[in-house]
Scaffold this active site. Structure first.
Site, PDB file in Angstrom:
ATOM      1  N   PRO A  45      43.934  34.021  35.341  1.00 64.14           N
ATOM      2  CA  PRO A  45      42.796  33.794  36.232  1.00 64.14           C
ATOM      3  C   PRO A  45      43.241  33.809  37.696  1.00 64.14           C
ATOM      4  O   PRO A  45      44.439  33.747  37.980  1.00 64.14           O
ATOM      5  CB  PRO A  45      42.338  32.382  35.841  1.00 64.14           C
ATOM      6  CG  PRO A  45      43.574  31.705  35.351  1.00 64.14           C
ATOM      7  CD  PRO A  45      44.452  32.771  34.745  1.00 64.14           C
ATOM      8  N   ALA A  46      42.272  33.843  38.594  1.00 65.23           N
ATOM      9  CA  ALA A  46      42.607  33.767  40.021  1.00 65.23           C
ATOM     10  C   ALA A  46      43.192  32.387  40.318  1.00 65.23           C
ATOM     11  O   ALA A  46      42.736  31.377  39.778  1.00 65.23           O
ATOM     12  CB  ALA A  46      41.340  33.992  40.847  1.00 65.23           C
ATOM     13  N   GLU A 104      36.895  46.673  36.680  1.00 67.03           N
ATOM     14  CA  GLU A 104      35.597  46.306  37.282  1.00 67.03           C
ATOM     15  C   GLU A 104      35.911  45.910  38.719  1.00 67.03           C
ATOM     16  O   GLU A 104      36.406  44.821  38.972  1.00 67.03           O
ATOM     17  CB  GLU A 104      34.965  45.120  36.526  1.00 67.03           C
ATOM     18  CG  GLU A 104      34.574  45.422  35.102  1.00 67.03           C
ATOM     19  CD  GLU A 104      33.341  46.320  35.001  1.00 67.03           C
ATOM     20  OE1 GLU A 104      32.649  46.525  36.015  1.00 67.03           O
ATOM     21  OE2 GLU A 104      33.090  46.834  33.898  1.00 67.03           O
TER      22      GLU A 104
HETATM   23  N1  LIG Z   1      32.823  44.929  39.226  1.00 70.24           N
HETATM   24  C1  LIG Z   1      32.769  43.682  38.826  1.00 70.24           C
HETATM   25  O1  LIG Z   1      32.327  43.360  37.729  1.00 70.24           O
HETATM   26  C2  LIG Z   1      33.268  42.584  39.712  1.00 70.24           C
HETATM   27  C3  LIG Z   1      32.970  41.270  39.367  1.00 70.24           C
HETATM   28  C4  LIG Z   1      33.468  40.241  40.169  1.00 70.24           C
HETATM   29  C5  LIG Z   1      34.247  40.547  41.275  1.00 70.24           C
HETATM   30  N2  LIG Z   1      34.513  41.828  41.574  1.00 70.24           N
HETATM   31  C6  LIG Z   1      35.308  42.158  42.766  1.00 70.24           C
HETATM   32  O2  LIG Z   1      36.374  41.243  42.936  1.00 70.24           O
HETATM   33  C7  LIG Z   1      36.704  41.133  44.316  1.00 70.24           C
HETATM   34  C8  LIG Z   1      36.797  39.676  44.718  1.00 70.24           C
HETATM   35  O3  LIG Z   1      37.645  39.005  43.907  1.00 70.24           O
HETATM   36  P1  LIG Z   1      39.148  38.647  44.344  1.00 70.24           P
HETATM   37  O4  LIG Z   1      39.244  38.425  45.798  1.00 70.24           O
HETATM   38  O5  LIG Z   1      39.613  37.577  43.414  1.00 70.24           O
HETATM   39  O6  LIG Z   1      39.891  39.997  44.012  1.00 70.24           O
HETATM   40  P2  LIG Z   1      41.452  40.268  44.008  1.00 70.24           P
HETATM   41  O7  LIG Z   1      41.614  41.696  43.661  1.00 70.24           O
HETATM   42  O8  LIG Z   1      42.123  39.765  45.231  1.00 70.24           O
HETATM   43  O9  LIG Z   1      41.980  39.333  42.837  1.00 70.24           O
HETATM   44  C9  LIG Z   1      41.571  39.520  41.504  1.00 70.24           C
HETATM   45  C10 LIG Z   1      42.682  39.053  40.585  1.00 70.24           C
HETATM   46  O10 LIG Z   1      43.849  39.817  40.857  1.00 70.24           O
HETATM   47  C11 LIG Z   1      44.927  38.942  41.183  1.00 70.24           C
HETATM   48  N3  LIG Z   1      45.758  39.586  42.217  1.00 70.24           N
HETATM   49  C12 LIG Z   1      45.636  39.475  43.548  1.00 70.24           C
HETATM   50  N4  LIG Z   1      46.589  40.221  44.160  1.00 70.24           N
HETATM   51  C13 LIG Z   1      47.303  40.807  43.195  1.00 70.24           C
HETATM   52  C14 LIG Z   1      48.405  41.710  43.185  1.00 70.24           C
HETATM   53  N5  LIG Z   1      48.979  42.130  44.324  1.00 70.24           N
HETATM   54  N6  LIG Z   1      48.866  42.134  41.994  1.00 70.24           N
HETATM   55  C15 LIG Z   1      48.288  41.708  40.853  1.00 70.24           C
HETATM   56  N7  LIG Z   1      47.261  40.851  40.792  1.00 70.24           N
HETATM   57  C16 LIG Z   1      46.767  40.404  41.948  1.00 70.24           C
HETATM   58  C17 LIG Z   1      44.275  37.668  41.663  1.00 70.24           C
HETATM   59  O11 LIG Z   1      45.128  36.554  41.520  1.00 70.24           O
HETATM   60  C18 LIG Z   1      43.062  37.598  40.755  1.00 70.24           C
HETATM   61  O12 LIG Z   1      43.421  37.076  39.509  1.00 70.24           O
HETATM   62  C19 LIG Z   1      35.573  41.854  45.037  1.00 70.24           C
HETATM   63  O13 LIG Z   1      36.016  43.111  45.435  1.00 70.24           O
HETATM   64  C20 LIG Z   1      34.490  41.961  43.977  1.00 70.24           C
HETATM   65  O14 LIG Z   1      33.577  43.013  44.158  1.00 70.24           O
HETATM   66  C21 LIG Z   1      34.059  42.855  40.821  1.00 70.24           C
END
Ligand SMILES: NC(=O)c1ccc[n+]([C@@H]2O[C@H](COP(=O)([O-])OP(=O)(O)OC[C@H]3O[C@@H](n4cnc5c(N)ncnc54)[C@H](O)[C@@H]3O)[C@@H](O)[C@H]2O)c1
Ligand SMILES: N[C@@H](CC=O)C(=O)O
Length: 497
Positions: free
Chosen positions: A189-190, A263
């Site tokens: 998870p985040a 996604e």
């Molecule tokens: N299409 C969909 O169904 C959907 C749904 C919800 C959110 N989102 C998108 O998610 C984004 C917002 O969420 P966010 O800020 O948590 O996104 P994010 O890409 O920063 O993080 C998502 C996940 O990836 C992990 N992560 C972050 N950096 C990483 C790296 N360098 N390597 C591997 N994993 C890493 C995070 O810890 C988290 O678990 C927005 O762009 C939103 O549109 C899309």
């Protein structure tokens, strides 16, 4: 490890608040002693701590999932269904605690958090049932004396990496599909919102989901993800998050040729036709923009209004926006909670500044009214243009940008002018316009005259750089299934039947 009094005291069942990773049915601390604090974005206070697992512990989670796969896949579909339905019942029974955990770690208003628990649980029930319908097919044979067909088999261990904006539903939409298909999961998870995931693990255990089938690993995101992507025993990666990280993970999975579902971000246009009642359209646009304080992949990012009703639309938008209350999501009557952290507030401010420096007009949005450091008051900008960040980027903040257009062809071009292709909204009652836009919009999901578009029966997903694959619906489970073709030869007279 410090125990958070605030969170456990707020729960009817304090055991839902876990400050450990969950691997092989055991609550696990980090062998290296590393940990991270988790903050309430509304107050900035630490609400708990989580351990960061070491690389060997992530591999142990894969060992556990690998061992569990043997037994989990061997269950009949109806047996897996029973366990998933027990999990669903527990999610419903603990809805209030799950919502409290979510509001404290994510910030969204409590009624929205309750809605997300309901939404997240609905995927568990949906896929519990769908698991019983993973039918293969019979193929009319072109080979003499042979019977041909297909079987559906679980792909193997699935790694699920999820974002902070929907901390529960983004996990269940993946995990329930994978588990119903017979695949064990490893959830990462985040870091901002781990406690919803850990509460899901606690309830999975109580539901009788065997050890190793549902695991939650915690740690530094890039480090953990690299290990998961490089692991040969993990056969599928499903990621929800930003397009930037999605691209990175797709690359990292190339080495082991995994099944990858993505996604990613959205940049939804909200198109209002000339025939619309401007008040009705403006109220809908406010709902589509400000849900989860704009931190929603479906948020209306670019509001495109026909020039003939633009001014009236803006007036009603401002009226509706003024009625929104910003505050701590635990308080009643709050519509918008905080943004997830200070960087998100800074990004929102930068987007507004960029638009103003390029000639947009600030119609509403006084940041002096913000009730705290992580809050951003809703903003309405008019006259936004394609050069501005507010148009090009998914702003993920309560910043609404409105632009006037003159005809359908122009608005189609404007709407498609983005690398994203997740969702689009169309507001018009003209059936010819509806059909024309529906066909021309380059988005995975188009919602006509409705803000609400999602739910378990829906194939959720985007085109272009918004992702790969679909979640939910009757095809969501396919992301976790392999098709095995068989040819049974030498059968004699059955041939041709
Ligand atoms: N299409 C969909 O169904 C959907 C749904 C919800 C959110 N989102 C998108 O998610 C984004 C917002 O969420 P966010 O800020 O948590 O996104 P994010 O890409 O920063 O993080 C998502 C996940 O990836 C992990 N992560 C972050 N950096 C990483 C790296 N360098 N390597 C591997 N994993 C890493 C995070 O810890 C988290 O678990 C927005 O762009 C939103 O549109 C899309
Ligand atoms: N609202 C979306 C999540 C996007 O952030 C959903 O329903 O899945």
């Amino acid at each position: 490890m410090k125990l958070s009094k605030t969170l456990s005291n707020a729960l009817v069942d304090p055991r839902l608040f876990r400050q450990y990773a969950y691997v092989d049915g055991k609550w696990t601390h980090g062998d290296g002693g590393r940990e991270a604090a988790v903050f309430d974005p509304a107050t900035g206070e630490a609400i708990g701590h989580i351990p960061w697992l070491e690389a060997h512990q992530i591999r142990e989670a894969v060992d556990a999932a690998d061992a569990a796969f043997v037994h989990w896949r061997a269950l009949r579909a109806d047996e897996r269904c029973e366990r998933l339905l027990a999990w669903y019942d527990l999610l419903q029974a603990h809805r209030e605690d799950l919502a409290t955990i979510m509001t404290l770690e994510q910030g969204k208003p409590l009624p929205d958090a309750r809605g997300e628990v309901e939404y997240g649980a609905s995927f568990v029930r949906w896929f519990a049932e769908e698991g019983k319908r993973t039918f293969g097919e019979t193929i009319p044979s072109h080979i003499p004396n042979a019977a041909l067909g297909t079987l559906k088999e679980p792909v193997g261990i699935a790694a699920l990496i999820t974002p902070w904006n929907f901390p529960l539903a983004m996990i269940t939409r993946k995990a329930a599909a994978a588990m119903a298909a017979g695949c064990p999961v490893i959830v990462k998870p985040a870091g901002e919102t781990p406690f919803s995931a850990l509460a899901l693990a606690e309830l999975a255990e109580r539901a009788g989901i065997p050890a190793g089938v549902f695991n939650v690993v915690l740690g530094e995101a890039a480090e953990v993800s690299k290990i998961l992507c490089a692991e040969e025993r993990i056969k599928a990666l499903s990621f929800t998050g930003s397009t930037r990280v999605g691209r990175l993970l797709l690359e990292q999975c190339a080495g082991t040729v995994k099944r990858v579902s993505l996604e990613l971000g959205g940049n939804a246009p909200f198109i209002v036709g000339p025939d619309m009642d401007p008040r009705e359209a403006a109220f809908a646009a406010v709902a589509a923009k400000f849900q989860t304080a704009g931190q929603d992949c479906l948020a209306a990012n670019r509001i495109l209004v026909h020039e003939s009703i633009h001014d009236a639309f803006v007036e009603h938008f401002v009226e509706r926006m003024a009625a929104l209350t910003v505050g701590n999501g635990l308080e009643s009557e709050v519509d918008l909670g905080p943004l997830i952290h200070r960087q998100a507030v800074d990004k929102a401010a930068a987007i507004v500044d960029d638009a103003l420096s390029q000639g947009a007009t600030l119609v509403a949005g006084d940041q002096g009214q913000a009730p705290g450091e992580n809050f951003f008051m809703p903003v309405l900008l008019t006259g936004v243009t394609p050069q501005m960040m507010v148009w090009r980027e998914e702003n993920f903040a309560p910043v609404a940008g409105v632009t006037a257009y003159s005809d359908d062809d122009q608005v189609i071009e404007m709407a498609n002018d983005t690398e994203y292709g997740l969702a689009a909204y169309v507001y018009t009652h003209d059936i010819r316009r509806i059909w024309k836009l529906l066909r021309a919009l380059e988005f995975g999901m188009v919602s006509v005259n409705s803000v609400k578009m999602t739910g378990p029966p829906v194939p959720f997903g985007g085109v272009k750089q918004s992702g790969l694959g679909r979640e939910g619906g009757i095809t969501g489970i396919d992301e976790y299934l392999e098709t095995k073709y068989y040819c049974l030869g030498g059968l004699g007279s059955v041939s041709g039947s």
